[in-house]
Design a protein around this motif. Structure first.
Motif, PDB file in Angstrom:
ATOM      1  N   GLY A 240       0.794  -1.223   0.000  1.00 56.79           N
ATOM      2  CA  GLY A 240       0.000   0.000   0.000  1.00 56.79           C
ATOM      3  C   GLY A 240       0.823   1.268   0.000  1.00 56.79           C
ATOM      4  N   LEU A 241       2.150   1.169  -0.062  1.00 57.28           N
ATOM      5  CA  LEU A 241       3.012   2.353  -0.079  1.00 57.28           C
ATOM      6  C   LEU A 241       3.134   2.848  -1.518  1.00 57.28           C
ATOM      7  N   ASP A 242       2.033   3.311  -2.059  1.00 59.43           N
ATOM      8  CA  ASP A 242       1.967   3.699  -3.457  1.00 59.43           C
ATOM      9  C   ASP A 242       1.199   5.004  -3.552  1.00 59.43           C
ATOM     10  N   TYR A 243       1.083   5.536  -4.740  1.00 55.82           N
ATOM     11  CA  TYR A 243       0.322   6.759  -4.942  1.00 55.82           C
ATOM     12  C   TYR A 243      -0.793   6.521  -5.950  1.00 55.82           C
ATOM     13  N   VAL A 244      -1.723   7.460  -5.994  1.00 52.74           N
ATOM     14  CA  VAL A 244      -2.883   7.371  -6.873  1.00 52.74           C
ATOM     15  C   VAL A 244      -2.779   8.479  -7.914  1.00 52.74           C
ATOM     16  N   LYS A 245      -2.956   8.125  -9.169  1.00 52.59           N
ATOM     17  CA  LYS A 245      -2.957   9.115 -10.242  1.00 52.59           C
ATOM     18  C   LYS A 245      -4.387   9.601 -10.460  1.00 52.59           C
ATOM     19  N   ILE A 246      -4.557  10.914 -10.428  1.00 50.57           N
ATOM     20  CA  ILE A 246      -5.869  11.527 -10.627  1.00 50.57           C
ATOM     21  C   ILE A 246      -5.767  12.482 -11.812  1.00 50.57           C
ATOM     22  N   ASP A 247      -6.571  12.246 -12.837  1.00 50.05           N
ATOM     23  CA  ASP A 247      -6.564  13.132 -13.999  1.00 50.05           C
ATOM     24  C   ASP A 247      -7.145  14.490 -13.618  1.00 50.05           C
ATOM     25  N   ALA A 248      -6.571  15.549 -14.214  1.00 48.76           N
ATOM     26  CA  ALA A 248      -7.011  16.913 -13.921  1.00 48.76           C
ATOM     27  C   ALA A 248      -7.235  17.668 -15.218  1.00 48.76           C
ATOM     28  N   CYS A 249      -8.077  18.685 -15.136  1.00 50.23           N
ATOM     29  CA  CYS A 249      -8.301  19.556 -16.291  1.00 50.23           C
ATOM     30  C   CYS A 249      -7.034  20.341 -16.577  1.00 50.23           C
ATOM     31  N   VAL A 250      -6.704  20.490 -17.840  1.00 56.65           N
ATOM     32  CA  VAL A 250      -5.479  21.186 -18.212  1.00 56.65           C
ATOM     33  C   VAL A 250      -5.538  22.659 -17.830  1.00 56.65           C
ATOM     34  N   ASN A 251      -6.748  23.185 -17.636  1.00 59.45           N
ATOM     35  CA  ASN A 251      -6.915  24.581 -17.225  1.00 59.45           C
ATOM     36  C   ASN A 251      -7.165  24.713 -15.726  1.00 59.45           C
TER      37      ASN A 251
ATOM     38  N   GLN B 165      -4.062  14.808 -20.131  1.00 59.30           N
ATOM     39  CA  GLN B 165      -3.281  16.021 -20.362  1.00 59.30           C
ATOM     40  C   GLN B 165      -2.578  16.501 -19.101  1.00 59.30           C
ATOM     41  N   LEU B 166      -3.176  16.246 -17.956  1.00 60.68           N
ATOM     42  CA  LEU B 166      -2.589  16.683 -16.684  1.00 60.68           C
ATOM     43  C   LEU B 166      -2.916  15.649 -15.627  1.00 60.68           C
ATOM     44  N   VAL B 167      -1.921  15.305 -14.817  1.00 57.06           N
ATOM     45  CA  VAL B 167      -2.082  14.252 -13.811  1.00 57.06           C
ATOM     46  C   VAL B 167      -1.632  14.779 -12.448  1.00 57.06           C
ATOM     47  N   LEU B 168      -2.463  14.550 -11.439  1.00 57.07           N
ATOM     48  CA  LEU B 168      -2.114  14.826 -10.048  1.00 57.07           C
ATOM     49  C   LEU B 168      -1.763  13.508  -9.372  1.00 57.07           C
ATOM     50  N   ARG B 169      -0.640  13.485  -8.680  1.00 56.21           N
ATOM     51  CA  ARG B 169      -0.226  12.285  -7.940  1.00 56.21           C
ATOM     52  C   ARG B 169      -0.529  12.488  -6.461  1.00 56.21           C
ATOM     53  N   HIS B 170      -1.392  11.631  -5.946  1.00 55.22           N
ATOM     54  CA  HIS B 170      -1.844  11.741  -4.557  1.00 55.22           C
ATOM     55  C   HIS B 170      -1.298  10.572  -3.749  1.00 55.22           C
ATOM     56  N   PHE B 171      -0.558  10.888  -2.694  1.00 56.22           N
ATOM     57  CA  PHE B 171      -0.039   9.880  -1.776  1.00 56.22           C
ATOM     58  C   PHE B 171      -0.953   9.870  -0.554  1.00 56.22           C
ATOM     59  N   PRO B 172      -1.812   8.856  -0.397  1.00 58.34           N
ATOM     60  CA  PRO B 172      -2.815   8.875   0.682  1.00 58.34           C
ATOM     61  C   PRO B 172      -2.177   9.090   2.052  1.00 58.34           C
ATOM     62  N   LEU B 173      -2.771   9.987   2.815  1.00 57.62           N
ATOM     63  CA  LEU B 173      -2.231  10.365   4.120  1.00 57.62           C
ATOM     64  C   LEU B 173      -2.595   9.372   5.211  1.00 57.62           C
ATOM     65  N   ILE B 174      -3.841   8.917   5.222  1.00 58.04           N
ATOM     66  CA  ILE B 174      -4.318   8.085   6.332  1.00 58.04           C
ATOM     67  C   ILE B 174      -3.501   6.807   6.482  1.00 58.04           C
TER      68      ILE B 174
ATOM     69  N   LYS C 120      13.104  15.751  10.398  1.00 60.57           N
ATOM     70  CA  LYS C 120      13.918  14.847   9.600  1.00 60.57           C
ATOM     71  C   LYS C 120      13.160  14.455   8.329  1.00 60.57           C
ATOM     72  N   SER C 121      13.905  14.291   7.263  1.00 64.81           N
ATOM     73  CA  SER C 121      13.255  13.951   5.989  1.00 64.81           C
ATOM     74  C   SER C 121      12.531  12.617   6.060  1.00 64.81           C
ATOM     75  N   ASP C 122      12.994  11.700   6.922  1.00 73.68           N
ATOM     76  CA  ASP C 122      12.341  10.393   7.037  1.00 73.68           C
ATOM     77  C   ASP C 122      10.906  10.511   7.535  1.00 73.68           C
ATOM     78  N   ASN C 123      10.624  11.544   8.333  1.00 73.18           N
ATOM     79  CA  ASN C 123       9.310  11.676   8.945  1.00 73.18           C
ATOM     80  C   ASN C 123       8.431  12.705   8.259  1.00 73.18           C
ATOM     81  N   MET C 124       8.936  13.366   7.214  1.00 70.44           N
ATOM     82  CA  MET C 124       8.096  14.257   6.425  1.00 70.44           C
ATOM     83  C   MET C 124       7.364  13.444   5.363  1.00 70.44           C
ATOM     84  N   MET C 125       6.116  13.765   5.136  1.00 66.99           N
ATOM     85  CA  MET C 125       5.281  12.974   4.244  1.00 66.99           C
ATOM     86  C   MET C 125       4.890  13.784   3.021  1.00 66.99           C
ATOM     87  N   LEU C 126       5.223  13.267   1.858  1.00 65.00           N
ATOM     88  CA  LEU C 126       4.774  13.872   0.608  1.00 65.00           C
ATOM     89  C   LEU C 126       3.331  13.464   0.372  1.00 65.00           C
ATOM     90  N   SER C 127       2.443  14.440   0.302  1.00 63.23           N
ATOM     91  CA  SER C 127       1.017  14.156   0.149  1.00 63.23           C
ATOM     92  C   SER C 127       0.541  14.327  -1.287  1.00 63.23           C
TER      93      SER C 127
END
Length: 501
Positions: A225-236, A285-294, A390-397
């Motif tokens: 489950g240590l993965d991210y989700v790709k969410i399509d977004a409007c180019v504008n 055309q545009l992709v948002l990468r979401h790393f689930p926080l919970i 520390k970088s180990d404990n910062m979470m990219l969301s």
């Protein structure tokens, strides 16, 4: 090195004059300044500096004797000591100020919670402890075998299998996760890591249970489950194609196409039966990468060592009760005000306090390119000050990338994170605490945002330009338009200067 840390508890004025305390301080200084000169400045662990300020060896000695050492600073992570060094000396009978529930000297004290969480079996187990009978019942059941994907089933098997016949130290899954942990901690390249795995693969007589490349090893993190989700977004930057817009092929606001025009007109007009075939070639055309926080917050409590540190802010620390010195965000007025407004939230020290940081950068270091990447980071402030940053404990969301900056439309991209934060604040999620061996309802609150002034304008929606630019003064901002300069001037301490209008 002497592992007896009982001298750190002698923090009274008279206790700091005892021979045991002075000898312990000298032992710490010898360890901290080993191989370097005394004029070098290192982080000071006294109760006044709290690893925020740096001191020379001479000044650090004075601080530790006058103010005392922070009793919770154990192990001495900021001075080169690791948790493994503490664990290796446990059998000598010394009592360091760490919990007896901490497990072995590896970064993963039990892989079972990770695997059971990935297979959605953790919440189905009523007991907070997992014994062998419960594991066998779940793993051997017909429903678990048929519904669990093949890769997750392999994880369950590797969780129980010895690395080699007779091995008592490592299971296969734990060994692979330890190698990945070493790779990330030491910033190994994929090429060097693949070469190491290839050599180990040959050493273990080409065992198919062991990965032979970095790509194969990373499959384990995806299955956990240590993965991210790709969410399509409007180019504008109008909407995200999720929830009610998940099946849209055009933006419902600006009618911009969701996909790049990489298919022919005949394909666009094809029947619905063929749409599934052509959909595979479509590129958003545009992709948002979401790393689930919970899930990531839940995994922080699955390690007993980290779960113990998540309570650090609620422990009493000598010398910092009413001295009006802020050494940690818990000493701030905002933190204390939240405790007063929501006492039910503050009652459980495991509830998470978060800060959000975001800013954009040009990945190619080419100023002629407009392409930008905006990472959105989250920092848990429950941890002690020498760990929370520390970088180990910062979470990219979130990772917002595209040909142009999100600007004021960043709120569109923040929607998945905001949904998670609402759930964590309003209802919470059931989480297993490996330190206390119990399940609790984890809640979280976003307390601060950290950014520069332009990014602050995007995040808050408050304009940092014009006559009312100051977010603190609001309508009382002391500003004046410079007729010949063609810009606003914010007077502040220059209010008594004569200007030409």
């Amino acid at each position: 090195m002497n592992m007896d840390r009982s001298w750190m508890n002698h923090n009274g004025v008279k206790d700091r004059q005892k021979k045991e305390y002075i000898a312990g301080v000298n032992e710490f200084l010898r360890f901290a300044f080993r191989g370097i000169s005394g004029e070098t400045m290192l982080k000071c662990p006294c109760v006044n500096c709290r690893l925020v300020m740096s001191q020379t060896r001479k000044n650090m000695l004075c601080h530790l004797l006058v103010y005392g050492i922070d009793r919770s600073y154990n192990p001495w992570l900021s001075h080169g000591e690791s948790v493994e060094q503490i664990d290796k000396n446990k059998d000598q009978g010394y009592v360091a100020e760490v919990s007896d529930n901490e497990s072995e000297d590896r970064p993963f004290d039990d892989m079972a919670p990770f695997v059971f969480d990935a297979t959605s079996a953790w919440n189905s187990i009523n007991s907070t402890s997992i014994n062998e009978n419960e594991r066998t019942t779940y793993i051997g059941s017909s429903s678990g075998t048929s519904e669990t994907p093949m890769l997750l089933q392999k994880l369950v098997e590797d969780m129980e299998a010895d690395l080699y016949p007779g091995c008592k130290k490592f299971k296969i899954l734990e060994f692979i996760m330890s190698l990945l942990h070493i790779k990330v901690s030491n910033k190994w390249s994929d090429k060097s890591f693949s070469m190491l795995l290839n050599a180990l693969h040959r050493a273990f007589n080409y065992d198919n249970n062991l990965p032979s490349s970095s790509y194969d090893a990373k499959k384990y993190t995806k299955a956990l489950g240590l993965d991210y989700v790709k969410i399509d977004a409007c180019v504008n930057h109008c909407v995200l194609f999720r929830k009610e817009f998940a099946n849209e092929v055009k933006c419902p606001k600006c009618s911009a196409p969701r996909w790049k025009q990489d298919i022919s007109q005949d394909d666009e007009n094809s029947d619905d039966e063929d749409e599934g075939v052509h959909r595979k070639t479509r590129v958003p055309q545009l992709v948002l990468r979401h790393f689930p926080l919970i899930p990531r917050l839940q995994r922080m409590f699955m390690c007993s060592k980290l779960a113990m540190h998540m309570r650090w802010h609620n422990k009493g620390h000598a010398g910092d009760d009413d001295d009006n010195i802020m050494r940690h965000p818990r000493d701030s007025k905002s933190w204390k005000s939240l405790d007063e407004l929501y006492p039910e939230f503050a009652a459980d020290a495991r509830n998470v306090r978060l800060a959000l940081a975001s800013d954009g950068f040009n990945p190619g270091a080419n100023m002629s390119s407009r392409y930008s990447i905006w990472p959105v980071m989250l920092v848990p402030y429950n941890l002690p000050p020498w760990m929370c940053m520390k970088s180990d404990n910062m979470m990219l969301s979130l990772l917002i990338s595209g040909p142009k900056s999100p600007g004021n439309d960043i709120d569109v991209f923040l929607q998945p994170l905001i949904d998670e934060l609402k759930e964590l604040w309003e209802s919470g999620v059931q989480t297993f605490d490996a330190h206390s061996k119990e399940t609790f309802n984890m809640r979280a609150v976003l307390m601060w945002t950290i950014s520069d002034f332009p990014a602050y304008a995007n995040l808050s929606g408050w304009s940092t330009k014009g006559a009312k630019a100051c977010p603190n003064c609001h309508k009382d901002t002391n500003s004046e338009w410079l007729k010949h300069g063609h810009k606003w001037c914010y007077m502040c301490h220059r209010v008594f200067f004569r200007t030409r209008s």
